[in-house]
Scaffold this motif. Structure first.
Motif, short mmCIF file in Angstrom:
data_model
loop_
_atom_site.label_atom_id
_atom_site.label_comp_id
_atom_site.label_asym_id
_atom_site.label_seq_id
_atom_site.Cartn_x
_atom_site.Cartn_y
_atom_site.Cartn_z
N GLU A 29 43.35 39.85 37.95
CA GLU A 29 43.62 38.79 38.92
C GLU A 29 44.66 39.28 39.92
N GLY A 30 44.83 38.52 40.99
CA GLY A 30 45.85 38.85 42.00
C GLY A 30 45.29 39.76 43.08
N TYR A 31 46.13 40.05 44.08
CA TYR A 31 45.69 40.89 45.22
C TYR A 31 45.28 42.29 44.77
N GLN A 32 45.85 42.76 43.66
CA GLN A 32 45.51 44.11 43.19
C GLN A 32 44.36 44.10 42.18
N SER A 33 43.53 43.03 42.22
CA SER A 33 42.52 42.88 41.16
C SER A 33 41.48 44.02 41.15
N THR A 34 41.27 44.70 42.27
CA THR A 34 40.27 45.79 42.25
C THR A 34 40.69 46.89 41.28
#
Ligand code: GRG
Length: 298
Positions: A29-34
């Motif tokens: 999850e979150g902006y760094q999910s990739t």
């Protein structure tokens, strides 16, 4: 329930250990999910879970019964998986299949695969540190964190991989190949079993013996890996085969021939077993596991 044979017991242990390992993965999850998704994909892709399994079995051999081993089990599998992600990259072995699935760089791109390897590597330390609040021996946990880092780093796996990469396509003398195998593959097995021994309550003499046992196992395991790269198939292994040939690597088989390679696997595995017999306690599963690893088909 009927008695399970060793293969079935091993599969059951792979699953149990996998559940422990996966329970320590961060949420995607979150902006760094990739990058979190790439980490999650690579660990959940499976594998035999040997390193955490060997760690827990060694811990049990020494009478360990607590839960503080679990963050270390997850950590070692994260480190191992991070090394597989980087090993498969186009700048290293350039492989496209791992654990029966497309490699991380094929699925998520080169950039995200580099970051996923980095992410898992350092998250392993964050994970191992969780054992500090699960024990009344934080001194032992701290020592194990040091061993984990040392056996992973330039004096361990990364050091071995450096020499391996540098010498691809060149002839390698036997002593240097031994160095590569001891570090690139043996070091993480040594860390696994040493951490099990330390947290299980082993003393210094026993720890040396455990390190030697794991080192013999590591060498036999890597030679067997070389053999399988030549003799097995992608369907059975779930990873690219003939990778060493493609990358013009000198391996134990190219150096010593298939017959001697197979003999040496036997010799090293017997040496590992004789170290095990010198240790106190009895763990029949561990003995069978060592035998199976060096005779494995995948
Ligand atoms: C980013 C930590 C980090 C490392 C970079 C790429 C690299 C340095 C090291 C590579 C080391 C390596 C891949 C050694 C080979 C070890 C080996 C025989 C792996 C196969 O292990 P298995 O059979 O695989 O246990 P599974 O998939 O079953 O877990």
């Amino acid at each position: 329930m009927r008695n399970m044979n060793f293969k079935e017991m091993f599969s059951a242990r792979t699953e149990e250990v996998g559940i422990v390992v996966e329970s320590y993965l961060p949420s995607v999850e979150g902006y760094q999910s990739t990058v979190l998704a790439a980490m999650d994909y690579s660990v959940r892709a499976g594998g035999k879970r040997l390193r955490p399994m060997l760690m827990e079995e060694t811990y049990r051999l020494f009478g360990g019964r607590g839960k503080e081993i679990q963050p270390f089990m997850a950590a070692i599998e994260m480190i191992h998986t991070s090394s597989l992600i980087h090993d498969d990259l186009p700048c290293m072995d350039n492989d496209t299949l791992r654990r029966g699935l497309p490699t991380a760089w094929v699925k998520f791109g080169y950039d995200m695969a580099v970051l996923a390897g980095d992410g898992l590597l350092i998250y392993s330390m964050e994970t191992a540190a969780k054992a500090l609040s699960m024990t009344d021996r934080p001194d032992l946990v701290a020592r194990c964190m040091g061993i984990l880092a040392q056996k992973t780093g330039i004096f361990g796996m990364i050091g071995g991989q450096t020499v391996d990469v540098e010498l691809a396509g060149k002839p390698i003398p036997k002593e240097k190949l031994d160095f590569i195998y001891r570090l690139k593959t043996g070091a993480l097995l040594e860390a696994s079993m040493m951490i099990g021994a330390i947290l299980g309550g082993g003393d210094e003499t026993q720890l040396k013996l455990v390190e030697k046992m794991a080192s013999c196992l590591g060498k036999a395991f890597q030679i067997q890996d070389d053999i399988l790269d030549l003799t097995s198939s992608e369907e059975v292994l779930g990873k690219s085969v003939l990778s060493d040939e493609k990358n013009h690597k000198t391996t134990y088989v190219t150096l010593e021939g298939m017959k001697k390679a197979k003999q040496d696997v036997e010799i090293m595995s017997e040496e590992a077993i004789s170290c095990l017999h010198e240790l106190p306690g009895k763990n029949e599963f561990l003995e069978a596991l060592i035998r199976m690893l060096v005779n494995r088909e995948k």
